[in-house]
Design an enzyme around this catalytic site. Structure first.
Site, PDB file in Angstrom:
ATOM      1  CD  GLU A 161      -3.079  -0.994   0.428  1.00 19.80           C
ATOM      2  OE1 GLU A 161      -3.383   0.161   0.067  1.00 19.80           O
ATOM      3  OE2 GLU A 161      -3.718  -1.997   0.084  1.00 19.80           O
ATOM      4  CB  CYS A 167      -1.495   7.576   1.524  1.00 19.52           C
ATOM      5  SG  CYS A 167      -2.975   6.754   2.121  1.00 19.52           S
TER       6      CYS A 167
HETATM    7  P1  NAD Z   1       8.147   4.716   4.979  1.00 19.48           P
HETATM    8  O1  NAD Z   1       8.171   3.936   3.732  1.00 19.48           O
HETATM    9  O2  NAD Z   1       9.307   5.567   5.302  1.00 19.48           O
HETATM   10  O3  NAD Z   1       7.964   3.740   6.245  1.00 19.48           O
HETATM   11  C1  NAD Z   1       6.966   2.745   6.301  1.00 19.48           C
HETATM   12  C2  NAD Z   1       7.438   1.593   7.193  1.00 19.48           C
HETATM   13  O4  NAD Z   1       8.620   1.012   6.632  1.00 19.48           O
HETATM   14  C3  NAD Z   1       7.780   1.996   8.620  1.00 19.48           C
HETATM   15  O5  NAD Z   1       7.258   1.025   9.504  1.00 19.48           O
HETATM   16  C4  NAD Z   1       9.307   1.987   8.648  1.00 19.48           C
HETATM   17  O6  NAD Z   1       9.833   1.603   9.882  1.00 19.48           O
HETATM   18  C5  NAD Z   1       9.663   0.954   7.597  1.00 19.48           C
HETATM   19  N1  NAD Z   1      10.920   1.252   6.900  1.00 19.48           N
HETATM   20  C6  NAD Z   1      11.425   2.468   6.587  1.00 19.48           C
HETATM   21  N2  NAD Z   1      12.579   2.353   5.923  1.00 19.48           N
HETATM   22  C7  NAD Z   1      12.828   1.015   5.808  1.00 19.48           C
HETATM   23  C8  NAD Z   1      13.879   0.236   5.226  1.00 19.48           C
HETATM   24  N3  NAD Z   1      14.912   0.809   4.622  1.00 19.48           N
HETATM   25  N4  NAD Z   1      13.801  -1.109   5.300  1.00 19.48           N
HETATM   26  C9  NAD Z   1      12.750  -1.694   5.910  1.00 19.48           C
HETATM   27  N5  NAD Z   1      11.738  -1.010   6.479  1.00 19.48           N
HETATM   28  C10 NAD Z   1      11.778   0.316   6.442  1.00 19.48           C
HETATM   29  O7  NAD Z   1       6.772   5.563   4.927  1.00 19.48           O
HETATM   30  P2  NAD Z   1       6.177   6.593   5.971  1.00 19.48           P
HETATM   31  O8  NAD Z   1       7.026   7.819   6.026  1.00 19.48           O
HETATM   32  O9  NAD Z   1       5.871   5.923   7.252  1.00 19.48           O
HETATM   33  O10 NAD Z   1       4.786   6.936   5.266  1.00 19.48           O
HETATM   34  C11 NAD Z   1       4.678   7.849   4.224  1.00 19.48           C
HETATM   35  C12 NAD Z   1       4.490   7.169   2.889  1.00 19.48           C
HETATM   36  O11 NAD Z   1       3.563   6.112   2.986  1.00 19.48           O
HETATM   37  C13 NAD Z   1       3.920   8.097   1.837  1.00 19.48           C
HETATM   38  O12 NAD Z   1       4.520   7.810   0.590  1.00 19.48           O
HETATM   39  C14 NAD Z   1       2.446   7.724   1.799  1.00 19.48           C
HETATM   40  O13 NAD Z   1       1.789   8.040   0.589  1.00 19.48           O
HETATM   41  C15 NAD Z   1       2.519   6.261   2.024  1.00 19.48           C
HETATM   42  N6  NAD Z   1       1.278   5.792   2.617  1.00 19.48           N
HETATM   43  C16 NAD Z   1       0.507   4.963   1.900  1.00 19.48           C
HETATM   44  C17 NAD Z   1      -0.702   4.536   2.432  1.00 19.48           C
HETATM   45  C18 NAD Z   1      -1.628   3.616   1.701  1.00 19.48           C
HETATM   46  O14 NAD Z   1      -2.540   3.098   2.322  1.00 19.48           O
HETATM   47  N7  NAD Z   1      -1.440   3.371   0.425  1.00 19.48           N
HETATM   48  C19 NAD Z   1      -1.085   4.980   3.687  1.00 19.48           C
HETATM   49  C20 NAD Z   1      -0.244   5.837   4.381  1.00 19.48           C
HETATM   50  C21 NAD Z   1       0.944   6.228   3.855  1.00 19.48           C
END
Ligand code: NAD
Length: 457
Positions: free
Chosen positions: A211, A245
């Site tokens: 997602e 998002c």
């Molecule tokens: P992110 O990708 O930075 O982090 C998401 C998760 O991944 C967190 O739990 C984090 O700990 C983990 N993570 C981060 N870097 C990692 C790595 N290198 N290896 C493994 N795990 C890692 O995203 P965010 O800042 O938490 O959220 C913002 C983004 O998420 C935006 O792009 C937004 O559009 C998207 N988003 C999508 C939805 C949806 O339902 N489609 C909902 C909310 C947010």
């Protein structure tokens, strides 16, 4: 008692193989338990998210807690029919027999959440995973630290770890976690990290639901109800200070109504009174995101707003006009309270232009023109969206929620969430009598002729 995460994963595998989670009463009991815990810990949940980014009780209830409770209620009501094996028709070559689609849980699953709607995005997939009969490890986002801790407290103090466990950690811990073998990984977050998760999952051929995000357009044509469009876009864009998002990322407005529309937009921004510390406007989650957003504000293009407060991590709702596709703000998902505006003169051309970009998670069209609605539905590919509203498609559990292309793989909510965490096992049960001989050797022209007839070749 401290246990390594690898040990918990092993215990979940062991527990799953006892088949206890397949029992519908077992699943319902734990869904009821989670619901009761969310209700009895409501204050703790509000307090934690307030500390993380100043989100109000109203927003937390309407966009997070009520969402999860609604999901639980949906599964409590529909679990029996969702899990029931479904009889499907059996074709001629398989007579005499009956065919069944038999939903079964995948096993031990991992849910990785994002910080921006920390309760909804971590717990809604967990609810779907448990409803479908899986064991689950959830890894909430470390960026919203207090909500992560609240989730961990509620889960780990009340659920057996071999069934449901909350694992706290950032990049390092998640990298290690992804080396373990799961039967499904459900990830919510950025497209960049989604690719890392997908790659790690591929090592074990683990199926994924991703997602992700993207740049979701809101298109307003001259045939729109401009008052309604402005009010709904302002609400959707500045809810959670734009850290949503599916928020409209940018606005495409038909040139002839641009001035009128921008005035109406700013009227609603004033009416909704977005102030630092007000009950309905949040701060930016951290300094890193604050600095990233500030760098996207081109002072010469500010139509309204534009001020910010470094100390409070507050950015005023900001509308930027006369934006072009090549501006910096159009190169990445904004994820903050900045609304760039691009005007257009030809609806078909602007639709074709969006088609050339990565497929967004959402798209919104405001118009009362039925031809424009048809073009929007037929030509644009996007995860999900609305005509004459924004974001509310998420509020209907009968609609799947998920992206397409760069904005994600798979979907959930309602029956789609159940299917996301299930395998649809196909079973053909044959009678041991009444079978024609035609598939068995020795073959003959006559047998082939019959087969050709049966399959209409
Ligand atoms: P992110 O990708 O930075 O982090 C998401 C998760 O991944 C967190 O739990 C984090 O700990 C983990 N993570 C981060 N870097 C990692 C790595 N290198 N290896 C493994 N795990 C890692 O995203 P965010 O800042 O938490 O959220 C913002 C983004 O998420 C935006 O792009 C937004 O559009 C998207 N988003 C999508 C939805 C949806 O339902 N489609 C909902 C909310 C947010």
């Amino acid at each position: 008692m401290f246990m390594e995460i690898s040990e918990i994963v092993s215990k979940q595998k062991e527990f799953f193989s006892t088949h206890q989670t397949k029992n519908i009463r077992f699943r319902k009991m734990y869904l009821e338990k989670l619901k009761a815990l969310l209700i009895s810990n409501e204050k703790l949940l509000y307090e934690a998210i307030k500390q993380d980014f100043g989100k109000s009780e109203f927003d937390t209830f309407t966009t997070e807690i009520s969402f999860v409770i609604n999901d639980i209620n949906y599964y409590l009501k529909n679990l029996k029919s969702l899990s029931r094996p479904k009889k499907v028709s059996t074709n001629l070559i398989n007579q005499i027999g009956k065919s069944i689609v038999f939903p079964e849980p995948l096993g031990n699953v991992l849910v990785i959440g994002a910080w921006n709607y920390p309760y909804q995005l971590s717990l809604s997939p967990v609810v779907a995973a448990l409803a479908a009969g899986n064991c689950c490890i959830v890894k909430p986002s470390e960026i919203a630290e207090n909500t992560m801790k609240a989730i961990t407290t509620i889960i780990n103090e009340n659920f057996p770890p071999e069934y449901l466990y909350s694992y706290e950690g950032g990049v390092e811990e998640t990298t290690e976690l992804l080396k373990l073998r799961f039967d499904k990984i459900f990830f919510t977050g950025s497209t960049k990290v989604g690719k890392i998760v997908y790659e790690a999952a591929s090592k074990n051929l683990t199926p994924v639901t991703l997602e992700l995000g993207g740049k979701s357009p809101a298109i307003v044509t001259k045939d729109a109800n401009l008052e309604v469009a402005a009010k709904r876009i302002v609400w959707g864009k500045f809810l959670n200070a734009g850290q949503t998002c599916v928020a409209p990322d940018y606005l495409l407005i038909e040139e002839t109504v641009k001035e009128q529309f921008l005035e109406t937009l700013t009227k609603y921004i004033k009416t909704f009174n977005y102030q630092a510390g007000s009950g309905h406007y949040t701060k930016i989650i951290n300094l890193k995101n604050f600095d990233r957003l500030i760098a996207l504000i081109d002072a010469e293009k500010v139509y309204s707003g534009g001020s910010y407060d470094h100390e409070k991590l507050f950015i005023e709702p900001t509308v930027l006009s006369n934006i072009s596709w090549t501006d910096k703000i159009m190169q990445e998902e904004i994820f903050g309270p900045l609304l760039p505006v691009i005007s257009f003169t030809n609806y078909n051309i602007i639709i074709n232009q969006i088609c050339e970009l990565e497929k967004p998670l959402a798209a919104y069209l405001f118009t009362n023109n039925s031809e424009e609605k048809e073009i929007f539905k037929n030509k644009l590919s996007f995860g999900g969206g609305c005509i004459n509203d924004v974001m509310m498609h998420l509020g209907n559990e009968n609609l799947p929620f998920g992206g397409v292309g760069n904005s994600g793989i798979g979907n959930y909510h309602g029956k789609f969430g159940f299917e996301t965490f299930s395998h649809q096992k196909a079973i053909l049960e044959k009678a041991t009598w009444g079978e024609p001989d035609i598939k068995y050797p020795p073959y003959s022209e006559k047998k082939l002729g019959w087969i050709r007839k049966i399959i209409n070749f």
